[in-house]
Write a protein that holds these residues in place. Structure first.
Motif, PDB file in Angstrom:
ATOM      1  N   PRO A  39      38.022  32.537  41.354  1.00  0.00           N
ATOM      2  CA  PRO A  39      38.949  32.217  40.249  1.00  0.00           C
ATOM      3  C   PRO A  39      38.651  30.854  39.637  1.00  0.00           C
ATOM      4  O   PRO A  39      38.331  29.893  40.344  1.00  0.00           O
ATOM      5  N   ILE A  40      38.752  30.771  38.324  1.00  0.00           N
ATOM      6  CA  ILE A  40      38.490  29.518  37.618  1.00  0.00           C
ATOM      7  C   ILE A  40      39.390  29.461  36.390  1.00  0.00           C
ATOM      8  O   ILE A  40      39.707  30.492  35.783  1.00  0.00           O
ATOM      9  N   PRO A  54      39.893  37.117  38.163  1.00  0.00           N
ATOM     10  CA  PRO A  54      40.470  36.879  39.502  1.00  0.00           C
ATOM     11  C   PRO A  54      41.654  35.919  39.474  1.00  0.00           C
ATOM     12  O   PRO A  54      42.600  36.084  40.249  1.00  0.00           O
ATOM     13  N   ALA A  55      41.636  34.929  38.581  1.00  0.00           N
ATOM     14  CA  ALA A  55      42.771  34.003  38.484  1.00  0.00           C
ATOM     15  C   ALA A  55      43.994  34.713  37.905  1.00  0.00           C
ATOM     16  O   ALA A  55      45.122  34.497  38.359  1.00  0.00           O
ATOM     17  N   ARG A  56      43.782  35.557  36.891  1.00  0.00           N
ATOM     18  CA  ARG A  56      44.907  36.288  36.305  1.00  0.00           C
ATOM     19  C   ARG A  56      45.527  37.263  37.294  1.00  0.00           C
ATOM     20  O   ARG A  56      46.736  37.530  37.250  1.00  0.00           O
ATOM     21  N   SER A  57      44.701  37.795  38.194  1.00  0.00           N
ATOM     22  CA  SER A  57      45.217  38.795  39.136  1.00  0.00           C
ATOM     23  C   SER A  57      46.238  38.211  40.109  1.00  0.00           C
ATOM     24  O   SER A  57      47.013  38.959  40.701  1.00  0.00           O
ATOM     25  N   VAL A  58      46.237  36.892  40.272  1.00  0.00           N
ATOM     26  CA  VAL A  58      47.208  36.266  41.172  1.00  0.00           C
ATOM     27  C   VAL A  58      48.288  35.513  40.403  1.00  0.00           C
ATOM     28  O   VAL A  58      49.024  34.719  40.997  1.00  0.00           O
ATOM     29  N   GLY A  59      48.356  35.721  39.081  1.00  0.00           N
ATOM     30  CA  GLY A  59      49.475  35.177  38.322  1.00  0.00           C
ATOM     31  C   GLY A  59      49.186  34.022  37.403  1.00  0.00           C
ATOM     32  O   GLY A  59      50.096  33.517  36.741  1.00  0.00           O
ATOM     33  N   CYS A  73      47.416  29.712  42.527  1.00  0.00           N
ATOM     34  CA  CYS A  73      46.100  30.035  43.077  1.00  0.00           C
ATOM     35  C   CYS A  73      45.464  28.738  43.600  1.00  0.00           C
ATOM     36  O   CYS A  73      44.684  28.098  42.880  1.00  0.00           O
ATOM     37  N   PRO A  74      45.804  28.318  44.824  1.00  0.00           N
ATOM     38  CA  PRO A  74      45.313  27.028  45.342  1.00  0.00           C
ATOM     39  C   PRO A  74      43.797  26.935  45.430  1.00  0.00           C
ATOM     40  O   PRO A  74      43.236  25.846  45.284  1.00  0.00           O
TER      41      PRO A  74
END
Length: 536
Positions: A39-40, A54-59, A73-74
């Motif tokens: 995620p970036i 991937p970043a959008r998938s966790v909110g 997303c830490p």
């Protein structure tokens, strides 16, 4: 993509748009050599402007503050926006498309369009062409979506949904789209298009079709000038803007490099010089460029050409950026030869304005509120500022931008001319205890004395009150600041603002009205009073 057409025959004038989602995040991941699943997020002014899937998938979402996004997303990598990085890494994508379709127009890094008619006939269908382009771009590890339509705007919008608009179906496709889509692509819309969209929503117009149904005369008389352009797009009116025209040959800038260029920094420096020369030539012809072809020729005769198109006329800074992106992507490419980096140093650099508009479309507003100004005066002012900056250094010319803070001076961040306008503090943050409106029109830092009826200094006590009732203000003459003594007609405050870090005493603000009708904002710090601002 929709099902393939039954016939490969395509009407003339069709447009294919190729859109790379989340391009700033993709380019940043490529620069840091991150895997696709990492995620970036890309930040501007401490807010997310782009993020990977991937970043959008966790909110994580666009518009989030940095801290909010990192809490969602830490493990996410966070980078700042960089237009040069976006342009440099998009060059290989453009090259891959140009191998299949020679005529390519780059609207911005991450988005390009090609005329599909001839290529469709060659490859045997629009769907076949789209698949080949997607496969060619995928080789470099980039995801792409393709849209095909009769008009450029419709094709760009269709690319965001991977749609294939049938010939003659642009108006039908656009009719059901939300009106916000008129401003979804900044490279094709006026900066104020979002204001038009907000107004249309308040009027109950929620779809592009509803806006298209409005009579053109009513749109022209009741909305802004850009609303007519948006109305034409909503109705899928064919053709380029009426002011577009093919540029005459004498606008072309061609420079022979002596010595030839093989370094990115030298190419960027030359690109800025040529951009300024092109701007002067365009100004002399009373036109501005909206579509520019940049061509580089090596010592061995290898040519590299790209066409850039913008919704707004290109400024010298924007032209120089595009030259740098293109040459940096080429000079830092892969293997030597026609498919990669140049086979020898660059010998000739050529700028050709392919399409120009009336000079009135290009303005350099100095007041910051977007009001129309005299283009000739603005252009002379801009050149003067750039000249001063060149003589005295990059920080010699600075522009104010809105920032965050509690005092009036804190709400302004000074940025050097040409730098990215990022405020030092978030202006949309709550900032409890900030000075209420209205804000002083003039900011000062002039020492004064506040006196009581006996002529003794008035201070602020530890309880946040005046030590005695103020009656007069005394100001010493300094430079152009006139000195004198003024009686107070009215005063308000003081309002404690904190503790002075040097003296440990209290800091406060007060407002006063002098007997000459001037209203001042006073600040008490280090046990002294200063004029912080003047109200007008």
């Amino acid at each position: 993509m929709a099902a393939p057409m039954t016939s490969p025959v395509t009407p003339a004038g069709r447009v294919l748009a190729l859109w790379c989602p989340d391009w700033p995040a993709t380019a940043a991941a490529m620069a840091d050599d991150l895997p696709p699943q990492h995620p970036i997020a890309v930040l501007h002014a401490n807010r997310v402007i782009a993020c990977s899937a991937p970043a959008r998938s966790v909110g994580v979402r666009r518009g989030m503050r940095k801290r909010q996004a990192q809490s969602a997303c830490p493990e996410m990598t966070v980078v700042t926006t960089d237009d040069h990085r976006d342009g440099r890494f998009f060059e290989p994508v453009v090259a891959a498309v140009a191998d299949l379709v020679p005529v390519v127009e780059v609207l911005r890094p991450g988005l390009l369009v090609v005329p599909s008619s001839n290529a469709t006939r060659y490859f045997g269908g629009e769907d076949v062409l789209a698949e080949k382009l997607i496969d060619a771009v995928a080789v470099s590890g980039v995801e792409a979506h393709v849209g095909v339509a009769d008009q450029l705007f419709t094709a760009v919008l269709a690319a965001r949904h991977g749609a294939h608009v049938e010939p003659g179906g642009d108006a039908v496709y656009l009719a059901g789209r939300p009106v916000a889509d008129l401003a979804v692509e900044h490279s094709l819309s006026d900066p104020t298009r979002t204001e038009l969209v907000d107004l249309l929503r308040r009027l109950g117009i929620s779809t592009i079709g509803a806006f298209a149904d409005l009579p053109a005369g009513d749109v022209a008389t009741r909305f802004s000038a850009d609303a007519m352009t948006a109305h034409r797009l909503a109705n899928a009116v064919p053709g380029r803007p009426p002011s577009g025209q093919i540029s005459p040959v004498d606008l072309v800038i061609e420079h022979r490099c002596d010595p030839p260029i093989d370094r990115v920094d030298a190419a960027a420096f030359l690109g800025r010089r040529l951009a300024d020369a092109l701007a002067r030539r365009l100004a002399a012809a009373s036109v501005a460029c909206t579509r520019l072809t940049v061509e580089a020729v090596t010592e061995r005769g290898q040519r590299h050409s790209r066409t850039w198109r913008c919704a707004q006329p290109l400024t010298p800074e924007a032209t120089a950026d595009r030259i740098r992106w293109q040459l940096e992507g080429w000079l830092t490419g892969g293997r030597a030869g026609a498919e990669g980096r140049p086979d020898s140093p660059i010998d000739v650099l050529r700028l050709e304005p392919v399409e120009v508009v009336a000079a009135g479309a290009l303005q350099y507003s100095l007041n910051g509120n977007g009001l129309p100004e005299d283009p000739e005066v603005d252009e002379r002012a801009r050149r003067s500022l750039v000249r001063v900056q060149g003589l005295l250094g990059g920080d010699a010319v600075q522009l104010p931008i809105r920032s965050g803070g509690r005092g009036p001076g804190d709400r302004i961040t000074m940025v050097s001319l040409g730098d990215e306008r990022i405020p030092a503090r978030n202006p949309d943050a709550p900032w409890p205890g900030r000075l209420p409106q209205p804000t002083p029109a003039v900011l000062l830092d002039t020492p004064i004395q506040m006196l009581d009826l006996t002529g003794s200094p008035v201070e602020v006590t530890a309880r946040g009150c005046f030590s005695t009732e103020p009656t007069t203000i005394r100001m010493e003459r300094r430079g152009r600041t006139r000195g004198g003594v003024w009686e107070l007609r009215w005063w308000a405050g003081p309002w404690p603002t904190g503790i002075d870090s040097d003296t440990g005493g209290i800091t406060a603000r007060a407002q006063v009205l002098l007997d000459d009708s001037r209203a001042l904002l006073l600040s008490y710090r280090a046990e002294k009073w200063v004029v912080e601002g003047v109200y007008e």
